[in-house]
Design a protein around this motif. Structure first.
Motif, short mmCIF file in Angstrom:
data_model
loop_
_atom_site.label_atom_id
_atom_site.label_comp_id
_atom_site.label_asym_id
_atom_site.label_seq_id
_atom_site.Cartn_x
_atom_site.Cartn_y
_atom_site.Cartn_z
N LEU A 7 0.98 -1.05 0.02
CA LEU A 7 -0.08 -0.05 0.11
C LEU A 7 0.90 1.29 -0.05
O LEU A 7 0.67 1.92 -0.83
CB LEU A 7 -1.00 -0.06 0.99
N PRO A 8 1.97 1.50 0.89
CA PRO A 8 2.68 2.57 0.89
C PRO A 8 3.87 2.52 -0.40
O PRO A 8 4.54 3.39 -0.36
CB PRO A 8 3.19 2.77 2.18
N ASP A 9 3.98 1.26 -0.90
CA ASP A 9 5.06 1.08 -1.73
C ASP A 9 6.30 1.31 -1.21
O ASP A 9 7.26 2.36 -2.08
CB ASP A 9 4.75 1.93 -3.10
N GLU A 10 6.62 0.74 -0.08
CA GLU A 10 8.02 0.85 0.49
C GLU A 10 8.51 -0.44 1.05
O GLU A 10 8.15 -1.05 1.17
CB GLU A 10 7.68 1.79 1.67
N TRP A 11 9.84 -0.37 0.86
CA TRP A 11 10.71 -1.40 1.26
C TRP A 11 11.36 -1.11 2.57
O TRP A 11 11.85 0.15 3.05
CB TRP A 11 12.07 -1.74 0.29
N ASP A 12 11.19 -1.92 3.62
CA ASP A 12 11.54 -1.38 5.03
C ASP A 12 12.60 -2.57 5.43
O ASP A 12 12.24 -3.68 5.43
CB ASP A 12 10.44 -1.36 6.02
N PRO A 13 13.54 -2.22 6.26
CA PRO A 13 14.88 -3.07 6.63
C PRO A 13 14.37 -3.51 8.25
O PRO A 13 13.73 -2.83 9.00
CB PRO A 13 15.91 -2.22 6.58
N SER A 14 14.93 -4.81 8.45
CA SER A 14 15.10 -4.98 10.01
C SER A 14 16.25 -5.79 10.05
O SER A 14 16.87 -6.66 9.14
CB SER A 14 13.74 -5.91 10.06
N ALA A 15 17.04 -5.68 11.16
CA ALA A 15 18.08 -6.45 11.77
C ALA A 15 18.02 -6.96 12.85
O ALA A 15 17.61 -6.28 13.91
CB ALA A 15 19.32 -5.62 11.20
N SER A 16 18.86 -8.25 13.14
CA SER A 16 19.14 -8.62 14.55
C SER A 16 20.45 -9.25 14.78
O SER A 16 21.06 -9.76 13.80
CB SER A 16 18.10 -9.18 15.11
N ILE A 17 20.86 -9.20 16.10
CA ILE A 17 22.20 -9.79 16.29
C ILE A 17 22.25 -10.42 17.87
O ILE A 17 21.54 -9.56 18.55
CB ILE A 17 23.46 -8.97 15.81
N VAL A 18 22.88 -11.26 18.05
CA VAL A 18 23.07 -11.85 19.43
C VAL A 18 24.53 -12.41 19.35
O VAL A 18 24.98 -13.04 18.43
CB VAL A 18 22.05 -12.93 19.98
N THR A 19 25.31 -12.22 20.63
CA THR A 19 26.43 -12.56 20.69
C THR A 19 26.64 -13.06 22.10
O THR A 19 26.08 -12.56 23.03
CB THR A 19 27.64 -11.80 20.38
N ALA A 20 27.54 -13.81 22.68
CA ALA A 20 28.09 -14.29 23.81
C ALA A 20 29.50 -14.28 24.16
O ALA A 20 30.42 -14.46 23.24
CB ALA A 20 27.51 -15.85 24.06
N TRP A 21 29.56 -13.93 25.31
CA TRP A 21 31.00 -14.03 26.00
C TRP A 21 31.10 -14.69 27.13
O TRP A 21 30.28 -14.63 27.95
CB TRP A 21 31.57 -12.62 26.13
N LEU A 22 31.98 -15.68 27.41
CA LEU A 22 32.07 -16.61 28.60
C LEU A 22 33.53 -16.30 29.05
O LEU A 22 34.57 -16.24 28.43
CB LEU A 22 31.88 -18.02 28.33
N ASN A 23 33.56 -16.45 30.54
CA ASN A 23 35.07 -16.20 31.09
C ASN A 23 35.88 -17.79 30.75
O ASN A 23 35.28 -18.51 30.13
CB ASN A 23 35.10 -15.92 32.61
N GLU A 24 36.98 -17.54 30.91
CA GLU A 24 37.90 -18.90 30.74
C GLU A 24 37.30 -20.25 31.43
O GLU A 24 37.28 -21.45 30.92
CB GLU A 24 39.14 -18.67 31.11
N ASP A 25 36.77 -19.94 32.51
CA ASP A 25 36.19 -21.32 33.56
C ASP A 25 34.83 -21.59 32.98
O ASP A 25 34.30 -22.56 33.49
CB ASP A 25 36.13 -21.13 34.87
N GLU A 26 34.29 -20.65 32.12
CA GLU A 26 32.75 -21.00 31.70
C GLU A 26 31.99 -20.92 32.92
O GLU A 26 30.80 -21.68 33.00
CB GLU A 26 32.74 -22.06 30.77
N THR A 27 32.08 -20.14 34.01
CA THR A 27 31.23 -20.06 35.07
C THR A 27 30.45 -18.54 34.96
O THR A 27 29.53 -18.37 35.72
CB THR A 27 32.03 -20.30 36.24
N PHE A 28 30.83 -17.79 34.36
CA PHE A 28 30.16 -16.30 33.89
C PHE A 28 30.13 -16.10 32.41
O PHE A 28 31.17 -16.40 31.77
CB PHE A 28 30.96 -15.30 34.90
N GLY A 29 29.00 -15.81 32.08
CA GLY A 29 28.77 -15.17 30.59
C GLY A 29 27.70 -14.15 30.49
O GLY A 29 27.12 -13.78 31.42
N ILE A 30 27.97 -13.41 29.12
CA ILE A 30 27.18 -12.15 29.06
C ILE A 30 26.71 -12.52 27.66
O ILE A 30 27.34 -12.91 26.71
CB ILE A 30 28.08 -10.92 29.14
N ASN A 31 25.49 -12.14 27.39
CA ASN A 31 24.88 -12.11 26.28
C ASN A 31 24.52 -10.60 25.87
O ASN A 31 23.67 -10.02 26.62
CB ASN A 31 23.40 -13.09 25.97
N VAL A 32 24.63 -10.28 24.57
CA VAL A 32 24.18 -9.17 24.16
C VAL A 32 23.66 -9.20 22.70
O VAL A 32 24.04 -9.96 21.83
CB VAL A 32 25.47 -8.07 23.73
#
Length: 139
Positions: free
Chosen positions: A91-116
């Motif tokens: 109806l509006p004759d438009e192209w619209d974008p979308s994007a997403s990303i997720v990443t993870a970081w863990l410490n060496e012992d894999e006892t603490f991590g963060i997702n962004v």
């Protein structure tokens, strides 16, 4: 749930109710969950309950869906997942974008991590309609 409208089901995010704002005809929002607010890369799993249980939130005639997001210790450190998309609105004759990303970081012992994670969506909406409020027919 097959045979039930969305307002007869309950959808929870990580076990909690989420209020969303989304336009519906005549402001008939009811009980809804806006699945567009959560990119698929951020979903770690789904739980579907078609029968009531004492340990989940009540109120669904059809069933309860619990959407669980990814947890940092469940992903490998340095994992990156994402998507880029374009949607055409006729109806509006438009192209619209979308994007997403997720990443993870863990410490060496894999006892603490963060997702962004991040998601962006741009939609052009054009509406042509006529609405009437028949409230004067009331009881």
């Amino acid at each position: 749930m097959r045979g039930f409208t969305p307002n007869q089901n309950v959808t929870l995010l990580n076990g909690q109710g989420v209020g969303t704002a989304q336009w519906f005809v005549l402001n008939n929002t009811g009980r809804n969950f806006n699945f567009e607010m959560l990119a698929s890369e951020m979903v770690g799993g789904l739980e579907v309950y078609k029968s009531p249980q004492a340990d989940i939130e009540e109120g669904a005639l059809g069933g309860t869906v619990i959407v669980n997001t990814r947890k940092p210790l469940e992903m490998e450190s340095g994992t990156i997942a994402g998507s880029v998309d374009m949607q055409y609105s006729e109806l509006p004759d438009e192209w619209d974008p979308s994007a997403s990303i997720v990443t993870a970081w863990l410490n060496e012992d894999e006892t603490f991590g963060i997702n962004v994670s991040a998601a962006i969506q741009n939609r052009t909406v054009e509406r042509h309609s006529q609405e009437s409020d028949f409230g004067w027919f009331g009881p």
